[in-house]
Design a protein around this motif. Structure first.
Motif, mmCIF file in Angstrom:
data_model
loop_
_atom_site.group_PDB
_atom_site.id
_atom_site.type_symbol
_atom_site.label_atom_id
_atom_site.label_comp_id
_atom_site.label_asym_id
_atom_site.label_seq_id
_atom_site.Cartn_x
_atom_site.Cartn_y
_atom_site.Cartn_z
ATOM 1 N N LEU A 244 0.839 -1.195 0.000
ATOM 2 C CA LEU A 244 0.000 0.000 0.000
ATOM 3 C C LEU A 244 0.876 1.248 0.000
ATOM 4 O O LEU A 244 2.043 1.204 0.408
ATOM 5 C CB LEU A 244 -0.907 0.008 1.232
ATOM 6 C CG LEU A 244 -1.807 -1.216 1.432
ATOM 7 C CD1 LEU A 244 -2.655 -1.050 2.686
ATOM 8 C CD2 LEU A 244 -2.691 -1.444 0.217
ATOM 9 N N VAL A 245 0.317 2.359 -0.443
ATOM 10 C CA VAL A 245 1.003 3.642 -0.347
ATOM 11 C C VAL A 245 1.267 3.940 1.130
ATOM 12 O O VAL A 245 0.428 3.672 2.000
ATOM 13 C CB VAL A 245 0.138 4.750 -0.984
ATOM 14 C CG1 VAL A 245 0.660 6.135 -0.631
ATOM 15 C CG2 VAL A 245 0.089 4.561 -2.503
ATOM 16 N N ASP A 246 2.441 4.470 1.422
ATOM 17 C CA ASP A 246 2.850 4.724 2.800
ATOM 18 C C ASP A 246 1.823 5.575 3.542
ATOM 19 O O ASP A 246 1.391 6.613 3.046
ATOM 20 C CB ASP A 246 4.215 5.421 2.795
ATOM 21 C CG ASP A 246 4.784 5.583 4.192
ATOM 22 O OD1 ASP A 246 4.664 4.642 4.997
ATOM 23 O OD2 ASP A 246 5.352 6.657 4.473
ATOM 24 N N ARG A 247 1.425 5.118 4.724
ATOM 25 C CA ARG A 247 0.491 5.810 5.613
ATOM 26 C C ARG A 247 -0.877 6.035 4.969
ATOM 27 O O ARG A 247 -1.620 6.928 5.355
ATOM 28 C CB ARG A 247 1.067 7.144 6.095
ATOM 29 C CG ARG A 247 2.292 6.977 6.979
ATOM 30 C CD ARG A 247 2.840 8.314 7.433
ATOM 31 N NE ARG A 247 1.882 9.001 8.304
ATOM 32 C CZ ARG A 247 2.042 10.256 8.726
ATOM 33 N NH1 ARG A 247 3.107 10.948 8.348
ATOM 34 N NH2 ARG A 247 1.156 10.814 9.520
ATOM 35 N N SER A 248 -1.220 5.208 3.997
ATOM 36 C CA SER A 248 -2.541 5.331 3.375
ATOM 37 C C SER A 248 -3.577 4.603 4.221
ATOM 38 O O SER A 248 -3.268 3.672 4.971
ATOM 39 C CB SER A 248 -2.532 4.775 1.954
ATOM 40 O OG SER A 248 -2.221 3.396 1.954
ATOM 41 N N ALA A 249 -4.818 5.040 4.085
ATOM 42 C CA ALA A 249 -5.916 4.459 4.858
ATOM 43 C C ALA A 249 -6.437 3.193 4.186
ATOM 44 O O ALA A 249 -6.213 2.949 2.999
ATOM 45 C CB ALA A 249 -7.038 5.483 4.993
ATOM 46 N N VAL A 250 -7.140 2.387 4.965
ATOM 47 C CA VAL A 250 -7.874 1.224 4.457
ATOM 48 C C VAL A 250 -9.304 1.355 4.974
ATOM 49 O O VAL A 250 -9.514 1.653 6.153
ATOM 50 C CB VAL A 250 -7.256 -0.101 4.954
ATOM 51 C CG1 VAL A 250 -8.095 -1.290 4.496
ATOM 52 C CG2 VAL A 250 -5.818 -0.245 4.462
ATOM 53 N N ALA A 251 -10.277 1.174 4.093
ATOM 54 C CA ALA A 251 -11.691 1.273 4.479
ATOM 55 C C ALA A 251 -12.378 -0.051 4.194
ATOM 56 O O ALA A 251 -12.196 -0.637 3.125
ATOM 57 C CB ALA A 251 -12.371 2.401 3.717
#
Length: 467
Positions: A244-251
């Motif tokens: 995942l993109v660094d420090r990206s959220a997951v919903a």
């Protein structure tokens, strides 16, 4: 090599943690425990929860109908993944839907998106129901993006005002109400409250795909037991989401097909989580001091994992008794995982191939070690990260769309040219015209990549026998 070193490190940490525990189990809390909300606020504040009644009813209906339509068309598949050098079929069945040309790789398996109906793309679906399902999930994706941005802005507001008493979850009061209160600041204040620039916020919340999951626990012969807290049967073991993109959220949107025959237990009679109900479990990574959390998931509930929560913490999915779908929206790292990227790599490699205008004979422009190395690395990437990954999964994607067939045919054409280039290197290094030192350097790096290719081809042949 880097991945294997990471896997060994994780295994050592897990072994050490289990040794420290011995026969004991770590404590964990559920909403029935008095300290649950306080623990959430202090140790798990970047987990945001939304009850189903905070989500538009028409969106619920569209998304839930899409899950059922995809199941009806047999679009969910178990993945063959590699863990600690061994191949396993996942207990959960999955399908990846998202931006055209995107892929997502986890546990050494690359999944290819069934493209949702994005503008300027000609996508032919196998049925109107699959088109409608992909469209509904694209709408859910847009909704979750907006809600994630609001949640991140709300978190920044908490930090600036040092709000300590806001409850994180309340079954009687939806998160939407508290979020509205937290967001009710003046226009002048809003620019102060959001400390990060808009571009960073967009990069970390613009979900480009969703990994859909489905499992019916009663159809499973065996489910692994949660090893640290004694939380019961797991549908998905403890993990960090990968690539995942660094420090990206997951919903995550959760939909358990709750049946009147599956009764929830009386919370007062239970110690720990209700095994009839699906939960998401969270823990601080490799920590034996902080209690874990088990948060119940009901039909239409949503949770968000913000900022670096996916790095500092691990999560698992604890099985209930009902069948359950989930849509897990991610900002996949697209630096090496898109069709545009790999086609660009092929074009780069073929710059070293030239055709004689008279004889039409093919030859290489350069035999420098660095150039040969780059071309052969791209050769391996095309074969093992794309072509074999795609065809190894059979014709599963044709149940939804034929969109990937033309790009794969193009990649196969590139691969055949790369095979010719490998043959040309072999032919040239046999000749004596080259300076010996340069020739030896070229042969050395070339043979390393050929050996890697041979090893990977053997591994892929062995893996195919598992299907």
């Amino acid at each position: 090599m880097k991945r294997r070193a990471g896997e060994r490190e994780k295994e050592l940490k897990k072994k050490k943690l289990l040794e420290e525990l011995g026969e004991n189990r770590l404590p964990y809390l559920t909403p029935a425990d008095a300290d649950f909300h306080q623990l959430w606020k202090t140790k798990y504040s970047k987990l945001i929860f939304r009850k189903s009644d905070a989500v538009p009813e028409d969106l619920h209906q569209m998304v839930q109908e899409s899950f059922l339509a995809l199941r009806e068309h047999n679009c969910f598949f178990q993945d063959l993944v590699r863990i600690k050098g061994k191949d396993f079929l996942t207990p959960v069945s999955r399908i990846l839907i998202g931006n055209p040309g995107c892929t997502y790789k986890y546990l050494n398996t690359r999944l290819f998106t069934v493209p949702w109906p994005a503008e300027s793309y000609d996508i032919k679906y196998c049925s109107p129901q699959i088109h409608d399902a992909c469209k509904a999930l694209m709408r859910l994706n847009d909704y979750l993006h907006i809600e994630t941005v609001k949640a991140l802005q709300g978190q920044n507001l908490f930090e600036n005002k040092e709000i300590k008493d806001t409850p994180v979850i309340n079954r009687k009061q939806s998160f939407a109400a508290s979020l509205t209160e937290q967001g009710s600041v003046s226009k002048d204040q809003s620019s102060v409250c959001v400390s990060e620039d808009d571009r960073s916020l967009k990069n970390r919340t613009s979900y480009n795909l969703t990994l859909l999951n489905y499992m019916d626990p009663l159809q499973m012969l065996y489910l692994k037991q949660e090893p640290y807290f004694g939380m019961g049967s797991m549908a998905v073991s403890w993990h960090h989401d990968e690539n995942l993109v660094d420090r990206s959220a997951v919903a995550v949107y959760s939909y358990s097909c709750e049946d009147s025959s599956v009764q929830e237990s009386n919370e007062q009679e239970l110690k720990g989580r209700d095994p009839a109900v699906w939960h998401v479990g969270l823990k601080v990574a490799w920590d034996i001091e902080t209690p874990g959390l088990a948060v119940p998931l009901h039909q239409g509930d949503i949770y968000l994992m913000l900022d670096d929560l996916n790095v500092t913490h691990q999560h698992c999915v604890l099985a209930g008794l009902s069948p359950r779908f989930s849509s897990t929206h991610r900002v996949a790292d697209s630096s090496r995982g898109t069709l545009e990227y790999i086609l660009g790599q092929c074009e780069l490699a073929l710059q070293n191939l030239q055709t004689d205008s008279d004889s039409m004979a093919l030859s290489l422009k350069s035999l420098e070690a660095a150039v040969v190395k780059q071309v052969e690395e791209i050769h391996n990437e095309v074969e093992f990260e794309w072509l074999r990954q795609f065809w190894f999964q059979g014709k599963r994607y044709l149940k939804c769309t034929d969109w990937w067939l033309k790009p794969m045919a193009k990649l196969e054409e590139f691969w055949r040219k790369l095979e010719i280039m490998t043959s040309l290197v072999l032919s040239e290094v046999r000749k004596e015209q080259q300076i010996e030192e340069q020739r030896n350097e070229t042969i050395s790096c070339f043979l390393l990549l050929l050996k890697e290719r041979q090893k990977l081809r053997k591994e892929w042949t062995a893996s195919k026998s598992h299907l």
